[in-house]
Design a protein around this motif. Structure first.
Motif, PDB file in Angstrom:
ATOM      1  N   GLU A  13    -129.138  -5.284 -21.337  1.00 33.80           N
ATOM      2  CA  GLU A  13    -127.839  -6.120 -21.135  1.00 33.80           C
ATOM      3  C   GLU A  13    -128.076  -6.944 -20.003  1.00 33.80           C
ATOM      4  OE1 GLU A  13    -124.345  -3.286 -21.185  1.00 33.80           O
ATOM      5  OE2 GLU A  13    -123.444  -4.694 -19.927  1.00 33.80           O
ATOM      6  N   TYR A  14    -127.427  -8.231 -20.172  1.00 34.16           N
ATOM      7  CA  TYR A  14    -127.445  -9.283 -19.132  1.00 34.16           C
ATOM      8  C   TYR A  14    -126.299  -9.079 -18.231  1.00 34.16           C
ATOM      9  CZ  TYR A  14    -131.472 -11.745 -21.331  1.00 34.16           C
ATOM     10  OH  TYR A  14    -132.695 -12.015 -21.635  1.00 34.16           O
ATOM     11  N   LEU A  15    -126.695  -8.800 -16.967  1.00 32.33           N
ATOM     12  CA  LEU A  15    -125.293  -8.782 -16.002  1.00 32.33           C
ATOM     13  C   LEU A  15    -124.816 -10.076 -15.795  1.00 32.33           C
ATOM     14  CD1 LEU A  15    -124.426  -6.030 -14.641  1.00 32.33           C
ATOM     15  CD2 LEU A  15    -125.484  -6.807 -12.574  1.00 32.33           C
ATOM     16  N   PRO A  16    -123.495 -10.404 -15.520  1.00 29.46           N
ATOM     17  CA  PRO A  16    -122.894 -11.360 -15.281  1.00 29.46           C
ATOM     18  C   PRO A  16    -123.297 -11.678 -14.027  1.00 29.46           C
ATOM     19  CG  PRO A  16    -121.232  -9.898 -15.733  1.00 29.46           C
ATOM     20  CD  PRO A  16    -122.786  -9.032 -15.963  1.00 29.46           C
ATOM     21  N   VAL A  17    -123.129 -13.138 -13.443  1.00 29.97           N
ATOM     22  CA  VAL A  17    -123.715 -13.526 -12.193  1.00 29.97           C
ATOM     23  C   VAL A  17    -122.695 -12.920 -11.195  1.00 29.97           C
ATOM     24  CG1 VAL A  17    -124.052 -15.599 -10.739  1.00 29.97           C
ATOM     25  CG2 VAL A  17    -124.808 -15.422 -13.081  1.00 29.97           C
ATOM     26  N   PRO A  18    -122.908 -12.453  -9.941  1.00 29.88           N
ATOM     27  CA  PRO A  18    -122.130 -12.027  -9.028  1.00 29.88           C
ATOM     28  C   PRO A  18    -121.370 -13.207  -8.172  1.00 29.88           C
ATOM     29  CG  PRO A  18    -124.099 -11.698  -8.194  1.00 29.88           C
ATOM     30  CD  PRO A  18    -124.546 -12.324  -9.504  1.00 29.88           C
ATOM     31  N   PRO A  19    -120.339 -12.956  -7.479  1.00 26.58           N
ATOM     32  CA  PRO A  19    -119.776 -13.875  -6.733  1.00 26.58           C
ATOM     33  C   PRO A  19    -120.632 -14.494  -5.620  1.00 26.58           C
ATOM     34  CG  PRO A  19    -118.450 -12.006  -6.665  1.00 26.58           C
ATOM     35  CD  PRO A  19    -119.645 -11.628  -7.514  1.00 26.58           C
ATOM     36  N   ASN A  20    -121.319 -13.608  -5.005  1.00 24.33           N
ATOM     37  CA  ASN A  20    -122.270 -14.007  -3.897  1.00 24.33           C
ATOM     38  C   ASN A  20    -123.601 -13.224  -3.923  1.00 24.33           C
ATOM     39  OD1 ASN A  20    -120.990 -11.875  -2.583  1.00 24.33           O
ATOM     40  ND2 ASN A  20    -119.802 -13.687  -1.414  1.00 24.33           N
ATOM     41  N   VAL A  21    -124.689 -13.753  -3.676  1.00 23.97           N
ATOM     42  CA  VAL A  21    -126.032 -13.137  -3.582  1.00 23.97           C
ATOM     43  C   VAL A  21    -126.373 -13.478  -1.897  1.00 23.97           C
ATOM     44  CG1 VAL A  21    -126.604 -13.299  -6.155  1.00 23.97           C
ATOM     45  CG2 VAL A  21    -127.231 -15.062  -4.337  1.00 23.97           C
ATOM     46  N   VAL A  22    -127.325 -12.324  -1.617  1.00 22.65           N
ATOM     47  CA  VAL A  22    -128.273 -12.333  -0.562  1.00 22.65           C
ATOM     48  C   VAL A  22    -129.718 -12.078  -0.998  1.00 22.65           C
ATOM     49  CG1 VAL A  22    -128.658 -11.204   1.536  1.00 22.65           C
ATOM     50  CG2 VAL A  22    -126.242 -11.324   0.723  1.00 22.65           C
ATOM     51  N   ILE A  23    -130.498 -13.358  -0.867  1.00 20.02           N
ATOM     52  CA  ILE A  23    -131.767 -13.389  -1.330  1.00 20.02           C
ATOM     53  C   ILE A  23    -132.745 -13.108  -0.319  1.00 20.02           C
ATOM     54  CG2 ILE A  23    -133.497 -14.409  -3.014  1.00 20.02           C
ATOM     55  CD1 ILE A  23    -131.116 -15.835  -4.222  1.00 20.02           C
ATOM     56  N   PRO A  24    -133.576 -12.158  -0.259  1.00 18.62           N
ATOM     57  CA  PRO A  24    -134.541 -11.838   0.752  1.00 18.62           C
ATOM     58  C   PRO A  24    -135.640 -12.752   0.738  1.00 18.62           C
ATOM     59  CG  PRO A  24    -133.714  -9.644  -0.062  1.00 18.62           C
ATOM     60  CD  PRO A  24    -133.275 -10.713  -0.923  1.00 18.62           C
ATOM     61  N   LEU A  25    -136.133 -13.088   1.857  1.00 18.42           N
ATOM     62  CA  LEU A  25    -137.126 -13.970   1.825  1.00 18.42           C
ATOM     63  C   LEU A  25    -138.634 -13.340   1.741  1.00 18.42           C
ATOM     64  CD1 LEU A  25    -135.919 -16.852   4.310  1.00 18.42           C
ATOM     65  CD2 LEU A  25    -136.707 -17.111   1.745  1.00 18.42           C
ATOM     66  N   SER A  26    -138.606 -11.865   1.805  1.00 12.53           N
ATOM     67  CA  SER A  26    -139.955 -11.191   1.587  1.00 12.53           C
ATOM     68  C   SER A  26    -139.469 -10.277   0.507  1.00 12.53           C
ATOM     69  CB  SER A  26    -140.075 -10.478   2.958  1.00 12.53           C
ATOM     70  OG  SER A  26    -141.069  -9.622   2.707  1.00 12.53           O
ATOM     71  N   GLN A  27    -139.670 -10.549  -0.514  1.00 11.34           N
ATOM     72  CA  GLN A  27    -139.609  -9.604  -1.770  1.00 11.34           C
ATOM     73  C   GLN A  27    -141.050  -9.219  -2.252  1.00 11.34           C
ATOM     74  OE1 GLN A  27    -136.933 -10.769  -4.818  1.00 11.34           O
ATOM     75  NE2 GLN A  27    -135.976 -12.013  -3.361  1.00 11.34           N
ATOM     76  N   HIS A  28    -142.222  -9.281  -1.624  1.00 10.90           N
ATOM     77  CA  HIS A  28    -143.524  -9.062  -1.938  1.00 10.90           C
ATOM     78  C   HIS A  28    -144.315  -8.603  -0.578  1.00 10.90           C
ATOM     79  CE1 HIS A  28    -142.749 -13.452  -0.478  1.00 10.90           C
ATOM     80  NE2 HIS A  28    -143.713 -12.852   0.255  1.00 10.90           N
ATOM     81  N   ILE A  29    -145.646  -8.179  -0.994  1.00  8.69           N
ATOM     82  CA  ILE A  29    -146.498  -7.662  -0.235  1.00  8.69           C
ATOM     83  C   ILE A  29    -147.226  -9.133   0.615  1.00  8.69           C
ATOM     84  CG2 ILE A  29    -148.681  -6.820   0.380  1.00  8.69           C
ATOM     85  CD1 ILE A  29    -148.232  -4.801  -1.795  1.00  8.69           C
ATOM     86  N   GLY A  30    -147.323  -9.096   1.645  1.00  9.57           N
ATOM     87  CA  GLY A  30    -147.813 -10.471   2.650  1.00  9.57           C
ATOM     88  C   GLY A  30    -146.819 -10.865   3.327  1.00  9.57           C
ATOM     89  N   THR A  31    -146.999 -12.101   3.771  1.00 11.58           N
ATOM     90  CA  THR A  31    -146.389 -13.036   4.714  1.00 11.58           C
ATOM     91  C   THR A  31    -144.810 -13.242   4.006  1.00 11.58           C
ATOM     92  OG1 THR A  31    -148.452 -13.949   5.210  1.00 11.58           O
ATOM     93  CG2 THR A  31    -146.334 -14.399   6.519  1.00 11.58           C
ATOM     94  N   PRO A  32    -143.781 -13.134   4.748  1.00 15.76           N
ATOM     95  CA  PRO A  32    -142.449 -13.373   4.191  1.00 15.76           C
ATOM     96  C   PRO A  32    -142.577 -14.825   4.011  1.00 15.76           C
ATOM     97  CG  PRO A  32    -142.055 -12.021   6.064  1.00 15.76           C
ATOM     98  CD  PRO A  32    -143.588 -12.382   6.199  1.00 15.76           C
ATOM     99  N   ALA A  33    -141.506 -15.454   3.223  1.00 16.16           N
ATOM    100  CA  ALA A  33    -141.693 -16.608   2.626  1.00 16.16           C
ATOM    101  C   ALA A  33    -140.714 -17.537   3.939  1.00 16.16           C
ATOM    102  CB  ALA A  33    -140.865 -17.107   1.200  1.00 16.16           C
ATOM    103  N   ILE A  34    -141.230 -19.122   4.079  1.00 11.48           N
ATOM    104  CA  ILE A  34    -140.161 -19.679   5.194  1.00 11.48           C
ATOM    105  C   ILE A  34    -139.096 -20.144   4.352  1.00 11.48           C
ATOM    106  CG2 ILE A  34    -140.408 -21.572   6.597  1.00 11.48           C
ATOM    107  CD1 ILE A  34    -143.488 -20.835   6.713  1.00 11.48           C
TER     108      ILE A  34
END
Lengths: 333, 445, 286
Positions: B24-45
């Protein structure tokens, strides 16, 4: 903790095993042997077993509560198992006082002084039994003749066990063929109709217990099979070399405490090795030493000593014999 | 006889409560917090500033260095701030806060539903597209995929393995993805095959998903030459990289080495799907299927969620936090992390959320080790967990290193099995991180 | 005496004598020369082998003292000044001037001050909890209270208070050996110079978050407002990463900063009580 979330490291689920369940399964596996012990040795079996179990539990309780002042752990079932196994190593006419002394040695000296469950290097029941054997040699080597429920307790009629008959007879120079007439037949020995300690006589009951323990995954096959196979191999060799002085392998396996030792005593978690390869070596060692003591030593039975001697080597085995590691034998890539 | 790995393993109860529930596709929330490190390795700039307007799929973080990944916005709206936000462990990481306005996607993304089979990109272009689209391993490890697709000289990829095993209890996102997007996944696998220059791939699926096995087999046989589907015995951790390679090819990855050293590369089916979307539809990675489940959850299911959605919004869609919930797990029950608060955002590596009732959340009481060796027989890498725990407890880290504590993949089989309830993995993790740090300091000298 | 006894005595005595001679020559041949003063110094050291001096054992410190020209940088915190003076007398050197130190916990985050936000159920060791997550409160820097420090102390000088879940350090028993400093995975215990009568002034906080989040997590956190810096006439206080720190060597124990701190994060220990306003500041200490 009412509204707060619980945070702990993974894994967040646990299997169904517990120490208590494992011990309880061992007790259940010993029930057939208990039934046969009462069947053959009567009231004595019940008195000795009850005394042994009660004293083991009481000593552990007293030591934990008053001397060590640590939380009680008698409900984990390990003292119960020690009590039953100690009783199964004794003749059914042994006086209660000696049983209590043996329980004391098993629990207080062989287990508690080393730090309680998990820390003892030697099998507690066997330490208790060997102590009793050396301190009370007369009472510990008078074996009641099985007469069922009418065997009586302290007044039981005693006689030599098959192992003793053979050992004494060979020492006196009598031929084996004549001695074999004086002891029960293999099928009688399999069912338990012979002299011996309460738990060791009935091979059939012990084997039922063995199958139950394997089914419930309490023990693995390695140690019992290694012990019995080694004894079989060496006694076969000796028997083939000199059939008039050395008994056949079937006799050696059914007589004495081989099956009780192999299935219940040597497989004690705390005092046996952790790695399957080491378990096989441990079993072979026990087998060899048992045969040596039986054939060349002063005692007719050597299983208890063999197990205790191999217990001493277990820390060394645990330190140097490692499991076959994943990825050790890669040849490609 | 089903293929499987031989050494060790346990059988936790499967609890695949959501296996039959479509995505099921979840509707878009009113605000989001997107971390810049969602992976192994150096965080994104950060690649945007406060006040910028962003569209869905726009780059908001650029990877730094080779082992890193791009971060894309999963929503359209205004960047309210770039600030620290706690991750599921409570540690503060840099993140982009966006107030959502509408759902406007970048024009470059192909939103059509038709399945595009022809692969027009070259090998190098595929790897580049994976890098640009922020593709990371969606099995949970989040290792940047373009790194895995870049075979160093001297090594060769002989076999591509696709991980559809999903051996963790409760989780069903890969299962549903295979059932509903099977053909797209197979196109994704073909793309990976092209990138690695192999002519075939082996897909491993645990035998508790017969419908997925049937579907993938049928699709592969029909039109995907070289891709074979293999049902595997249900045993944890069948989906672990080394175990999967052993089960499918018989090869054992040696201690301290990578799968590529035995010629194998493993990718998750979710990653294959993300690669399809990135290469064929120009869609970067900003949403994924997350299983929300638990015995008391009122509307459990498999939800397609945008990254950055607060976890509480996802749980609300599944009927809210049930009463008397003791633990909320990010991931599966064997290797997942327990979250300390529900404001954490959904990230690329979140394969599932499990809400555990209070009575099942408390650990068993710790008893002394009875030396039963069940942990030794349970360990899939044939280590000795009881010994590694004692060595870590007593801080004997040199000896722990000799006993191969760094081989441990933290699967949890040992702690799961221990009858005395000993926290084996807690101490082994401590020992492992200490030994790795010691080794690193030694190499720097 | 019978011949058996005589033969036994003679042969055993002969065996003993021959063994003694052999052992003597072997001991002489393989003798390692060691300065006899090392043994003398080692004899007066406390033999705790605690590592507080920075050496592995008391003998190693004795060797270092004998070899060194001056006692600069060499100190036995357990034995303290009397032992160092005695060692100096034996070796004919002058002891260095060493400040008495004591271990201090830079945190006052009891459950009353710092609310719990989750419940930790893993293995009860601080180093394990710290590697797992940011702790069961809103402050990821503060004391976890599972007792890694208590277990590391060989002198029984600290215990975890069951109500505050914070370590309580005994001034009498603490020998400043540094074991608890090494054991704490959050690095919030430090050795500080103590003044006369065991007096101490320090910022009981290690929180480096900005003022808002810090205060939200803990009522007595340091919010980095710098009021203490402004009021200190001796430049003993510095602010780094939103956290104030008092240099014990520069501090004159005038106590002005204690009163100034709006969150009562600065503690004064073992001082005589002040009038009305100060009561509130001293209360937190207990």
């Amino acid at each position: 903790m009412s509204n707060l979330l619980n945070v702990s490291p993974s894994p967040h689920v646990h299997g169904k095993e517990s120490t208590q369940k494992l011990m309880l399964n061992v007790v259940i596996a010993l029930i057939p042997a208990f039934i046969t012990s009462v069947f053959y040795f009567g009231i004595g079996a019940i008195i000795v077993t009850a005394t042994s179990v009660a004293s083991c539990l009481i000593f552990e309780y007293l030591i934990q509560r008053y001397i060590l002042k640590k939380p009680l752990s008698i409900t984990d079932g390990s003292a119960l198992v020690t009590g039953i196994l100690l009783a199964f190593n004794l003749p059914s006419n042994i006086p209660v006082v000696i049983v209590i002394i043996g329980s004391f040695i098993s629990i207080a000296v062989a287990k508690m002084t080393f730090g309680g469950l998990g820390n003892n290097p030697f099998n507690p029941a066997l330490v208790g039994r060997v102590f009793m054997l050396i301190s009370f040699p007369v009472q510990m080597t008078s074996w009641p003749v099985p007469k069922g429920l009418g065997t009586g307790y302290l007044d039981a009629v005693t006689g030599a066990t098959p192992l003793a008959v053979i050992k004494e007879g060979i020492k006196n120079g009598e031929p084996l063929s004549k001695l074999m007439q004086m002891i029960p037949t293999p099928s009688q020995m399999f069912l338990g109709d012979m002299g011996g300690s309460m738990g060791e006589v009935a091979a059939v009951a012990l084997l039922i217990g063995f199958i139950y323990l394997l089914y419930k995954k309490v023990i693995t096959w390695h140690i019992p099979v290694a012990i019995v196979a080694t004894i079989a191999v060496f006694t076969t060799i000796l028997w083939l070399v000199n059939p008039e002085k050395n008994a056949d392998p079937m006799f050696h396996i059914l007589a004495g405490g081989v099956l009780l030792g192999a299935i219940f005593m040597a497989t004690d978690y705390v005092t046996s090795p952790m790695v399957p390869r080491a378990m096989l070596i441990y079993g072979c060692g026990i087998g060899i030493i048992t045969v040596i003591i039986r054939v060349y030593g002063a005692y007719p039975e050597g299983v208890s000593f063999a197990i205790l001697i191999m217990n001493a080597f277990v820390p060394l085995m645990n330190a140097y014999i490692k499991p076959k590691r994943f990825g050790e034998e890669v040849k490609n890539g | 006889m089903l293929k499987t790995f031989r050494i060790g393993g346990v059988h936790p109860p499967e609890n695949k409560l959501t296996a039959g529930i479509p995505i099921e596709y979840l509707p878009v929330p009113p605000n989001v917090v997107i971390p810049l490190s969602q992976h192994i390795g150096t965080p994104a700039i950060p690649a945007v500033n406060k006040g910028d307007h962003v569209k869905v799929g726009q780059v908001i973080g650029t990877g730094k260095g080779f082992v890193s990944a791009n971060i894309h916005s999963s929503v359209s709206g205004k960047v309210s701030k770039i600030d620290l936000a706690p991750d599921s462990g409570g540690f503060k990481q840099n993140a982009v806060y966006i107030d959502v306005e509408g759902d406007e996607w970048l024009d470059t993304i192909d939103r059509s539903r038709e399945i595009k089979r022809e692969i027009s990109l070259s090998r190098e272009e595929i790897v580049k597209r994976c890098l640009e689209s922020g593709i990371v391993g969606l099995g949970g490890a989040t290792f940047p995929s373009h790194v895995k697709l870049t075979v160093p000289s001297g090594k060769k990829c002989e076999v591509l393995i696709i991980n559809g095993v999903e051996c963790e209890p409760y989780l069903t996102s890969d299962h549903r993805l295979m059932l509903e997007k099977g053909e797209e996944i197979l196109v994704g696998v073909s793309i990976l095959m092209k990138a690695l220059n192999v002519s075939g791939a082996m897909i491993g699926i645990e035998n508790n998903k017969p419908d997925a096995i049937a579907r993938m087999t049928e699709l592969a046989a029909a039109s995907f030459k070289g891709i074979t589907v293999h049902p595997l015995k249900v045993k944890y951790p069948q989906g672990a990289e080394k175990q999967l390679i052993k089960a499918l090819t018989g090869r054992e990855v040696p201690s301290g080495k990578l799968p590529l050293d035995v010629g194998a590369v493993v990718h998750n089916v979710g990653t294959a799907f993300a690669v399809y979307e990135a290469v064929q539809k120009n869609k970067p990675l900003f949403e994924r299927v997350v299983t929300v489940t638990g015995k008391k959850v009122s509307k459990p299911g498999n939800y397609m969620v945008r990254t950055g959605t607060p976890l509480i919004k996802l749980i609300e869609a599944a009927g809210g936090i049930p009463e008397n919930t003791g633990k909320i797990i990010n991931g599966g029950p064997m290797m997942g992390k327990a979250v300390s608060n529900t404001d954490v955002p959904v990230v690329k590596g979140m394969s599932g959320v499990i809400l555990i009732p209070a009575e099942e959340s408390v650990r068993k009481e710790i008893e002394p080790c009875i030396r039963c060796a069940k942990c030794v027989s349970a360990c899939p890498l044939s280590l000795e967990p009881y010994l590694l725990m004692t060595l870590s407890e007593k801080s004997m880290f040199e000896r722990a290193e000799k006993e191969r504590i760094t081989d441990c993949m933290e699967c949890g089989s040992c702690s799961f099995t221990c009858p005395a309830g000993r926290p084996l993995l807690d101490y082994i993790r401590l020992g492992k991180s200490t030994v790795i740090r010691m080794a690193r300091e030694r190499n720097l000298k | 005496m019978s011949s058996t006894v005589l033969i036994t005595i003679i042969s055993l005595s002969l065996l003993a004598f021959i063994s003694a001679v052999i052992l003597y020559f072997v001991a002489q041949k393989f003798k390692v020369y060691e300065d006899p003063r090392i043994d003398e110094v080692q004899a007066i050291l406390p033999a705790a082998n605690c590592g507080g001096c920075g050496f592995a054992g008391c003998r190693n410190l004795a060797e270092a003292l004998v070899r060194a020209d001056t006692f600069e940088g060499l100190n036995c915190p357990v034995g303290g000044a009397p032992v160092m003076a005695e060692a100096a007398r034996i070796l004919g050197k002058t002891p260095a001037v060493v400040d008495p130190m004591v271990a201090v916990l830079l945190c006052n985050g009891s459950p009353e001050n710092r609310q719990r936000t989750s419940h930790y159920d893993g293995a009860m060791e601080c180093r394990i909890s710290k590697s797992l997550y940011a702790g069961d409160t809103g402050c990821s820097y503060g004391c976890l209270g599972y007792g890694d420090c208590e277990r590391s102390c060989k002198f029984d000088a600290l215990y975890i208070d069951p109500v505050t879940h914070l370590p309580v350090i005994s001034d009498e028993k603490c020998v400043a050996c540094g074991a608890c400093v090494k054991a704490c995975p959050l690095h919030i215990i430090e050795l500080r110079k103590k003044a006369k009568k065991d007096r101490k002034i320090y910022v009981a906080c290690s929180n480096c978050d900005k003022g808002g989040p810090a205060r939200k997590a803990c009522k007595v956190a340091c919010i980095g407002c710098s009021k203490c810096v402004k009021v200190c006439a001796f430049e003993a206080i510095t602010i780094k990463d939103n956290l104030a720190y008092i240099d014990a060597k520069k501090c004159t124990f005038c106590r002005k900063c204690v009163v100034e701190c709006p969150t009562n994060a600065i503690h004064e220990i073992n001082f005589p009580p002040r009038k009305e306003k100060a009561e509130a500041a001293v209360e937190n200490v207990n």
